[in-house]
Design a protein around this motif. Structure first.
Motif, PDB file in Angstrom:
ATOM      1  N   TYR A  39      -3.698   6.484   8.830  1.00  0.00           N
ATOM      2  CA  TYR A  39      -2.902   7.677   9.017  1.00  0.00           C
ATOM      3  C   TYR A  39      -2.942   8.401   7.612  1.00  0.00           C
ATOM      4  O   TYR A  39      -2.654   9.401   7.656  1.00  0.00           O
ATOM      5  CB  TYR A  39      -1.427   7.234   9.112  1.00  0.00           C
ATOM      6  N   LYS A  40      -3.067   7.854   6.408  1.00  0.00           N
ATOM      7  CA  LYS A  40      -3.322   8.278   5.131  1.00  0.00           C
ATOM      8  C   LYS A  40      -4.753   8.751   4.966  1.00  0.00           C
ATOM      9  O   LYS A  40      -4.812   9.968   4.589  1.00  0.00           O
ATOM     10  CB  LYS A  40      -2.693   7.835   3.966  1.00  0.00           C
ATOM     11  N   LYS A  41      -5.616   7.910   5.022  1.00  0.00           N
ATOM     12  CA  LYS A  41      -6.978   8.151   4.571  1.00  0.00           C
ATOM     13  C   LYS A  41      -7.651   8.465   5.840  1.00  0.00           C
ATOM     14  O   LYS A  41      -9.211   9.035   5.640  1.00  0.00           O
ATOM     15  CB  LYS A  41      -7.617   7.117   3.953  1.00  0.00           C
ATOM     16  N   LYS A  42      -7.278   8.601   6.988  1.00  0.00           N
ATOM     17  CA  LYS A  42      -7.804   9.078   8.379  1.00  0.00           C
ATOM     18  C   LYS A  42      -9.273   8.043   8.582  1.00  0.00           C
ATOM     19  O   LYS A  42     -10.115   8.818   8.747  1.00  0.00           O
ATOM     20  CB  LYS A  42      -8.006  10.542   8.282  1.00  0.00           C
ATOM     21  N   ILE A  43      -9.083   6.900   8.275  1.00  0.00           N
ATOM     22  CA  ILE A  43     -10.265   6.129   8.473  1.00  0.00           C
ATOM     23  C   ILE A  43      -9.947   5.138   9.685  1.00  0.00           C
ATOM     24  O   ILE A  43      -9.108   4.354   9.600  1.00  0.00           O
ATOM     25  CB  ILE A  43     -10.497   5.326   7.258  1.00  0.00           C
ATOM     26  N   PRO A  44     -11.001   5.162  10.746  1.00  0.00           N
ATOM     27  CA  PRO A  44     -10.763   4.171  11.646  1.00  0.00           C
ATOM     28  C   PRO A  44     -10.733   2.551  11.151  1.00  0.00           C
ATOM     29  O   PRO A  44     -11.325   2.392  10.307  1.00  0.00           O
ATOM     30  CB  PRO A  44     -12.178   4.091  12.543  1.00  0.00           C
ATOM     31  N   LEU A  57       7.833   3.027  11.411  1.00  0.00           N
ATOM     32  CA  LEU A  57       8.112   2.531   9.970  1.00  0.00           C
ATOM     33  C   LEU A  57       6.931   1.707   9.408  1.00  0.00           C
ATOM     34  O   LEU A  57       6.990   0.477   9.383  1.00  0.00           O
ATOM     35  CB  LEU A  57       9.473   1.726  10.000  1.00  0.00           C
ATOM     36  N   PRO A  58       5.964   2.411   9.011  1.00  0.00           N
ATOM     37  CA  PRO A  58       4.684   1.930   8.643  1.00  0.00           C
ATOM     38  C   PRO A  58       4.660   1.231   7.353  1.00  0.00           C
ATOM     39  O   PRO A  58       3.657   0.593   6.959  1.00  0.00           O
ATOM     40  CB  PRO A  58       3.452   3.048   8.514  1.00  0.00           C
ATOM     41  N   HIS A  59       5.796   0.816   6.640  1.00  0.00           N
ATOM     42  CA  HIS A  59       5.747   0.715   5.167  1.00  0.00           C
ATOM     43  C   HIS A  59       4.915  -0.182   4.638  1.00  0.00           C
ATOM     44  O   HIS A  59       4.908  -1.536   4.841  1.00  0.00           O
ATOM     45  CB  HIS A  59       7.206   0.523   4.628  1.00  0.00           C
ATOM     46  N   TRP A 118       0.911  -1.146   0.035  1.00  0.00           N
ATOM     47  CA  TRP A 118      -0.030  -0.046   0.087  1.00  0.00           C
ATOM     48  C   TRP A 118       0.831   1.200  -0.036  1.00  0.00           C
ATOM     49  O   TRP A 118       2.082   1.254   0.448  1.00  0.00           O
ATOM     50  CB  TRP A 118      -0.963  -0.207   1.126  1.00  0.00           C
ATOM     51  N   ASN A 119       0.328   2.530  -0.460  1.00  0.00           N
ATOM     52  CA  ASN A 119       0.993   3.565  -0.706  1.00  0.00           C
ATOM     53  C   ASN A 119       1.029   4.081   0.476  1.00  0.00           C
ATOM     54  O   ASN A 119       0.521   5.474   0.708  1.00  0.00           O
ATOM     55  CB  ASN A 119       0.309   4.395  -1.700  1.00  0.00           C
ATOM     56  N   VAL A 120       1.840   3.899   1.456  1.00  0.00           N
ATOM     57  CA  VAL A 120       1.956   4.620   2.745  1.00  0.00           C
ATOM     58  C   VAL A 120       3.485   4.383   3.187  1.00  0.00           C
ATOM     59  O   VAL A 120       3.902   3.117   3.541  1.00  0.00           O
ATOM     60  CB  VAL A 120       1.034   4.281   3.985  1.00  0.00           C
ATOM     61  N   ALA A 121       4.565   5.311   3.223  1.00  0.00           N
ATOM     62  CA  ALA A 121       5.699   5.246   3.463  1.00  0.00           C
ATOM     63  C   ALA A 121       6.451   3.948   2.912  1.00  0.00           C
ATOM     64  O   ALA A 121       7.087   3.349   3.428  1.00  0.00           O
ATOM     65  CB  ALA A 121       6.076   5.197   5.106  1.00  0.00           C
ATOM     66  N   PHE A 122       6.144   3.956   1.702  1.00  0.00           N
ATOM     67  CA  PHE A 122       6.497   2.568   0.827  1.00  0.00           C
ATOM     68  C   PHE A 122       8.148   2.701   0.615  1.00  0.00           C
ATOM     69  O   PHE A 122       8.639   3.574   0.233  1.00  0.00           O
ATOM     70  CB  PHE A 122       5.662   2.648  -0.352  1.00  0.00           C
ATOM     71  N   LYS A 123       8.534   1.513   0.886  1.00  0.00           N
ATOM     72  CA  LYS A 123       9.887   1.176   0.500  1.00  0.00           C
ATOM     73  C   LYS A 123      10.057  -0.387   0.021  1.00  0.00           C
ATOM     74  O   LYS A 123       9.543  -1.034   0.856  1.00  0.00           O
ATOM     75  CB  LYS A 123      10.972   1.612   1.435  1.00  0.00           C
ATOM     76  N   THR A 124      10.539  -0.573  -1.037  1.00  0.00           N
ATOM     77  CA  THR A 124      10.638  -2.020  -1.491  1.00  0.00           C
ATOM     78  C   THR A 124      11.720  -2.949  -0.369  1.00  0.00           C
ATOM     79  O   THR A 124      12.704  -2.398  -0.148  1.00  0.00           O
ATOM     80  CB  THR A 124      10.898  -2.297  -2.799  1.00  0.00           C
TER      81      THR A 124
END
Ligand SMILES: [Zn+2]
Length: 336
Positions: free
Chosen positions: A294-299, A283-285, A189-195
């Motif tokens: 954290y990105k979409k602010k959805i419980p 490090l949520p990657h 998913w596109n949050v703090a992504f690192k491969t």
């Protein structure tokens, strides 16, 4: 003699009546007929067959949509129960991890249970009243290719290229977690992504965020619903461990954190599952939960059902069902 016969018939009638009442508890229908509660692997073809039947039987309160395709071109199904024009929406995801496929059967049983009790009360509230205000959107199987691998081996993958690539990755097919490209769908998913990681059963994030068709379909799905109204919360079903990921940090707004806590407390009160204490999001990657929180602010809560190693033995389904059957409707009740 005639009098005795009459009396006997009366007794028989009363006995049958008691029997019938005995099959329902607190007025709700105990056992629904379409989705199997049996001790067996719940397959993609069984999912398709059951969806057709549910759609037919409960056409006024149930929609089935295809939200995209997996890498091996299986359908990703969404089931909407309740009022699709409601202002509030609760999302439920099952089976993001392949070998955790008992969660597909669990989601499907919940769907049928809520539909078959649509005009009755669960936990003191009318199901129809809840679903009129909060529509529930299920994707029972987010990873149908991975499930096919876990249930039937690498041969279940139809695309030749994918199949031979999977064979090179190796590892146990029945314990497979990833999709048909060896990408862990809970790290893409596109949050703090690192491969990181390597193609295989688990832990590989993919070459880039949302590189997988399943992740993209799920992102588009939640974006679409967010345009229709407010997503009040998300329940993601995994296995195993009988634990709940329900913590959140100040990266999320207070209202989101409070709602997440309430969702966790509701799930805990029904299942007895414990809160995961060591959760850290330094490090949520690539995690789905951190993406939504954290990105979409959805419980968002993650519920890990069962006790044995995944894939869970069929014998566990009964106890998992008993603990979880009311979880999603009770989560919806929180927001109605
Ligand atoms: Zn999992």
């Amino acid at each position: 003699m005639k009098k005795n016969m009459k009396r006997m018939m009366g007794w028989i009638f009363t006995a049958v009546l008691i029997c019938c009442i005995g099959f329902t508890t607190k007025g709700v229908t105990a056992d629904a007929a379409i989705v199997s509660g049996g001790k067996k692997n719940y397959s993609y073809s069984e999912l398709q067959k059951d969806l057709q039947q549910l759609k037919k039987k409960y056409k006024n309160h149930c929609q089935v949509n295809v939200i995209g395709k997996s890498e091996d071109k299986r359908n990703l199904y969404e089931v909407v129960i309740g009022n699709p024009d409601a202002k509030k929406h609760l999302l439920v995801m099952g089976n993001l991890h392949a070998r955790e496929h008992m969660t597909v059967q669990l989601c499907m049983k919940q769907i049928e249970y809520y539909l078959s009790n649509y005009n009755k009360k669960i936990s003191g509230k009318k199901v129809s009243a809840t679903l009129d205000k909060v529509a529930i959107h299920y994707v029972p199987s987010c990873n149908p290719d991975g499930t096919a691998i876990s249930q039937r081996g690498f041969n279940a993958i139809r695309n030749k290229k994918l199949r031979s690539s999977l064979r090179k990755m190796g590892g146990s097919s029945s314990r497979w977690k990833a999709n048909a490209r060896g990408v862990d769908l809970n790290r893409n998913w596109n949050v703090a992504f690192k491969t990181s990681g390597r193609k295989g059963s688990s832990g590989y994030c993919g070459p880039k965020a949302e590189s997988e068709s399943e992740t993209r379909a799920l992102v588009n799905w939640s974006n679409r619903i967010q345009k229709q109204g407010k997503i009040v919360g998300i329940v993601s079903y995994h296995s195993t461990g009988s634990i709940i990921y329900g913590k959140s940090t100040s990266r999320a707004p207070k209202a989101v954190r409070n709602a997440t806590t309430r969702m966790y407390q509701t799930a805990k009160s029904l299942t007895g599952y414990q809160l995961v204490q060591h959760e850290s999001y330094a490090l949520p990657h690539g995690y789905s939960r951190t993406y939504y929180l954290y990105k979409k602010k959805i419980p968002f809560i993650t519920v890990e059902v069962g006790r044995g190693a995944a894939p869970l033995g069929g014998g566990e389904f009964g106890s998992i069902w008993a603990k979880n059957k009311n979880v999603v409707i009770r989560e919806a009740q929180l927001f109605q």
